[in-house]
Design an enzyme around this catalytic site. Structure first.
Site, PDB file in Angstrom:
ATOM      1  N   GLY A 146     107.306  -5.220  11.074  1.00  0.00           N
ATOM      2  CA  GLY A 146     106.235  -6.188  11.164  1.00  0.00           C
ATOM      3  C   GLY A 146     105.730  -6.315  12.593  1.00  0.00           C
ATOM      4  O   GLY A 146     106.180  -5.624  13.509  1.00  0.00           O
ATOM      5  N   VAL A 147     104.784  -7.219  12.782  1.00  0.00           N
ATOM      6  CA  VAL A 147     104.138  -7.392  14.082  1.00  0.00           C
ATOM      7  C   VAL A 147     104.825  -8.513  14.852  1.00  0.00           C
ATOM      8  O   VAL A 147     105.250  -9.508  14.281  1.00  0.00           O
ATOM      9  CB  VAL A 147     102.643  -7.726  13.887  1.00  0.00           C
ATOM     10  CG1 VAL A 147     101.963  -8.001  15.219  1.00  0.00           C
ATOM     11  CG2 VAL A 147     101.949  -6.578  13.160  1.00  0.00           C
ATOM     12  N   GLY A 148     104.929  -8.347  16.176  1.00  0.00           N
ATOM     13  CA  GLY A 148     105.412  -9.437  17.000  1.00  0.00           C
ATOM     14  C   GLY A 148     106.429  -9.033  18.034  1.00  0.00           C
ATOM     15  O   GLY A 148     106.793  -7.867  18.177  1.00  0.00           O
ATOM     16  N   ASN A 149     106.886 -10.052  18.765  1.00  0.00           N
ATOM     17  CA  ASN A 149     107.776  -9.858  19.888  1.00  0.00           C
ATOM     18  C   ASN A 149     109.119  -9.260  19.468  1.00  0.00           C
ATOM     19  O   ASN A 149     109.632  -8.329  20.094  1.00  0.00           O
ATOM     20  CB  ASN A 149     107.997 -11.213  20.579  1.00  0.00           C
ATOM     21  CG  ASN A 149     108.745 -11.106  21.881  1.00  0.00           C
ATOM     22  OD1 ASN A 149     108.459 -10.224  22.675  1.00  0.00           O
ATOM     23  ND2 ASN A 149     109.685 -11.998  22.099  1.00  0.00           N
ATOM     24  N   GLU A 161     102.948  -0.440   7.964  1.00  0.00           N
ATOM     25  CA  GLU A 161     101.555  -0.886   7.913  1.00  0.00           C
ATOM     26  C   GLU A 161     100.871  -0.698   9.264  1.00  0.00           C
ATOM     27  O   GLU A 161      99.770  -0.181   9.356  1.00  0.00           O
ATOM     28  CB  GLU A 161     101.481  -2.375   7.583  1.00  0.00           C
ATOM     29  CG  GLU A 161     102.139  -2.804   6.324  1.00  0.00           C
ATOM     30  CD  GLU A 161     102.333  -4.298   6.319  1.00  0.00           C
ATOM     31  OE1 GLU A 161     101.636  -4.962   5.540  1.00  0.00           O
ATOM     32  OE2 GLU A 161     103.157  -4.793   7.103  1.00  0.00           O
ATOM     33  N   ILE A 175     109.906 -17.371   8.875  1.00  0.00           N
ATOM     34  CA  ILE A 175     109.894 -18.714   9.446  1.00  0.00           C
ATOM     35  C   ILE A 175     111.266 -19.342   9.304  1.00  0.00           C
ATOM     36  O   ILE A 175     111.791 -19.944  10.247  1.00  0.00           O
ATOM     37  CB  ILE A 175     108.816 -19.579   8.772  1.00  0.00           C
ATOM     38  CG1 ILE A 175     107.419 -19.056   9.117  1.00  0.00           C
ATOM     39  CG2 ILE A 175     108.957 -21.047   9.193  1.00  0.00           C
ATOM     40  CD1 ILE A 175     106.295 -19.758   8.373  1.00  0.00           C
ATOM     41  N   ASN A 212     100.239 -17.775   8.372  1.00  0.00           N
ATOM     42  CA  ASN A 212      99.344 -16.621   8.301  1.00  0.00           C
ATOM     43  C   ASN A 212      99.208 -16.139   6.860  1.00  0.00           C
ATOM     44  O   ASN A 212      98.155 -16.177   6.271  1.00  0.00           O
ATOM     45  CB  ASN A 212      99.854 -15.483   9.195  1.00  0.00           C
ATOM     46  CG  ASN A 212      99.875 -15.865  10.664  1.00  0.00           C
ATOM     47  OD1 ASN A 212      99.020 -16.605  11.126  1.00  0.00           O
ATOM     48  ND2 ASN A 212     100.848 -15.377  11.394  1.00  0.00           N
ATOM     49  N   GLY A 244     102.275  -7.685   4.144  1.00  0.00           N
ATOM     50  CA  GLY A 244     102.946  -6.622   3.410  1.00  0.00           C
ATOM     51  C   GLY A 244     104.438  -6.792   3.290  1.00  0.00           C
ATOM     52  O   GLY A 244     105.114  -5.920   2.741  1.00  0.00           O
ATOM     53  N   LYS A 270     111.861 -25.048  18.940  1.00  0.00           N
ATOM     54  CA  LYS A 270     111.508 -26.353  19.515  1.00  0.00           C
ATOM     55  C   LYS A 270     112.667 -26.940  20.332  1.00  0.00           C
ATOM     56  O   LYS A 270     113.051 -28.100  20.182  1.00  0.00           O
ATOM     57  CB  LYS A 270     111.091 -27.341  18.421  1.00  0.00           C
ATOM     58  CG  LYS A 270     109.928 -26.884  17.566  1.00  0.00           C
ATOM     59  CD  LYS A 270     108.630 -26.794  18.342  1.00  0.00           C
ATOM     60  CE  LYS A 270     107.480 -26.429  17.406  1.00  0.00           C
ATOM     61  NZ  LYS A 270     106.196 -26.259  18.142  1.00  0.00           N
TER      62      LYS A 270
END
Length: 511
Positions: free
Chosen positions: A270-273, A295, A365, A385, A389, A409
């Protein structure tokens, strides 16, 4: 370079016009399919001109909206501009724009969150209704009207086939050297006439290099010269590095046990850090001759290709930083035979994911103590979001892995909870959970066994006692003992966080 050198079809030269003129051709209330996948290959000017037209119409007392379909998320030129103008009635299948998210969560925009592999087939089935206009970015138009795809394919093939009218943005910023990197498969059929998709290796090519387009449907051609939405990635932090380290150790263990080959299996990320941290760890890791069936290609995979650790990548679009875009464009000849860009109905196809044995790695999440995963909603009702996929891959992968920091947090929110507030991926589809605290291998475990492993390995230290206390009480007071649960308390952590900003109990809950 001549003014129209990228437009080689004579029939379309007299269709060249401004973005404002093209936007004026989109009917009020139309359903519009636009190109774009995580910001790559999205039209840059016509959507903004359409948003300006809607704003002007609103000022004249005549508001109108469109229905918007894309490949996945786009960028501020589409979602941001149209959402700001309150110009979207229905949005599908995925979005990540903050203004669009606000409109959805305040109830001003309808949103249908869809598995990305389903979008094209549902459109063909007629489940979504009629598609009026396609607005597609391309790198060039060939003499016969065929299109050189841009930096993503997404659902473009389907939009071009189904739409009554077509508007093309020819973006000279996109390298013409993209020609030949795509594999556009036109062999899908509707039930009951479907046939197997003949891909058995990540780099197999079964389609065409270009998109077909009937020139008679094209009503406008707009010339642009603008970059994709290329957001800089945040520096990889220690928590992301720890998650990556846990995964590398797990992969080594699986290879040693004979459950994975030495070069692993095709990777999906997936996308991200965190995803980029994992790719970086794999670049420095012990595995060679890796492949990817995914993807989106991010900077991390470019780095792996450069290093030689990754042999090839199959994707449907890019999600690069500005530095990553420069690297790709400057070294296009090096990457040409290592990357194939497909329609998302192929890049995300369940048949292919299962056949290839993909290792799927996606963000979440939150997860609950039994392995159910929420990847889309905050407190059960506010969309973040979308599922994207992740469901396509998780349900069909050889290994379905979900990753997140154990807490957020400043330690007030826990990623591991008694019950997720929204279920995207059930316990049946989740094999591995990873946080910065550790990794939980859930394969072959019953619900109660999963709870013990998840609390022990993945929960943040500041929440372990509270999770264990909940589980112990549920074990004794639950209606059934198979999946112990206290329904009145299971979501109290989320309720408390909404009320106080913290999931921590101020006092021990009573049954």
């Amino acid at each position: 370079m001549t003014q129209h050198s990228r437009i080689q079809c004579p029939k379309l030269l007299d269709k060249v016009m401004s973005a404002e003129q093209a936007a004026a051709l989109i009917p009020e209330g139309a359903t519009v399919g636009m190109s774009g996948f995580t910001g790559s290959g999205a039209p840059k000017e016509v959507p903004q001109a359409l948003a300006a037209r809607i704003e002007h119409s609103v000022a004249q007392g005549h508001p109108f909206r469109i229905n918007l379909w894309t490949g996945a998320s786009t960028g501020p030129e589409i979602d941001g501009a149209l959402a700001k103008a309150n110009g979207i009635q229905m949005r599908l299948p995925y979005q990540s724009d903050p203004i669009g998210r606000q409109r959805i969560n305040e109830g001003a925009m309808d949103y249908m969150d869809v598995h990305l592999s389903h979008v094209a087939q549902y459109a063909w089935f007629g489940f979504f209704g009629k598609l009026d206009v396609a607005v597609i970015e391309v790198a060039g138009i060939l003499p016969d009207g065929s299109l050189i795809p841009s930096t993503s394919v997404g659902n473009n093939k389907t939009w071009l086939d189904l739409a009554d009218l077509v508007i093309l943005e020819v973006n000279e910023r996109q390298p013409i050297g993209l020609a030949g990197m795509h594999d556009v498969y036109y062999g899908t059929q509707l039930p009951p006439n479907r046939v197997p998709i003949q891909i058995t290796h990540t780099q197999d090519r079964i389609g065409e290099q270009y998109l077909r387009c009937d020139p008679n449907k094209v009503i406008a051609v707009v010339q642009t010269n603008k970059p994709d939405r290329n957001s800089p990635f945040k520096p990889v932090d220690d928590k992301a590095r720890r998650i990556a380290g846990h995964l590398i150790e797990f992969f080594q263990h699986e290879v040693k046990r004979g459950r994975l080959p030495a070069n692993l299996l095709p990777l999906q990320s997936g996308v991200g850090n965190i995803a980029n941290a994992v790719m970086g760890a794999l670049t420095d890791g012990p595995f060679e001759n890796l492949t990817a069936f995914t993807e989106v290609m991010q900077d991390g995979m470019l780095g792996m290709l450069r290093s030689g650790k990754l042999k090839n990548v199959s994707c449907t679009g890019f999600s690069l930083s500005p530095e990553g875009e420069r690297e790709f464009v400057d070294n296009l000849d090096f990457y040409r035979d290592k990357i194939v860009i497909r329609p998302q109905e192929i890049s995300n196809h369940p048949e292919l994911i299962r056949r290839l044995g993909v290792i799927a790695m996606n963000a979440m999440i939150e997860a609950d103590i039994y392995g159910n995963v929420n990847s889309t909603h905050v407190y059960g009702s506010a969309i973040m979001n979308g599922i994207g996929g992740s469901g396509d891959f998780a349900r069909n992968a050889y290994l379905a892995i979900f990753m997140a920091n154990a807490s957020a947090k400043g330690g007030e929110l826990s990623c591991i909870v008694p019950a997720v507030s929204h279920v995207d991926h059930t316990e049946h589809d989740v094999h591995i959970l990873v946080t910065d605290e550790g990794l939980a291998d859930l394969r072959g475990l019953s619900p109660k066994q999963r709870a013990k492993v998840i609390i022990a390995n993945c929960a943040a230290p500041e929440f372990k006692d509270e999770l264990q206390d909940y589980y112990d009480r549920a074990l004794h007071h639950s209606y059934g003992k198979h999946t112990p649960m206290l329904p009145g308390e299971a979501l109290s952590w989320h309720e408390r966080a909404m009320r106080t900003g913290s999931m921590h109990a101020k006092h021990k809950e009573t049954v």
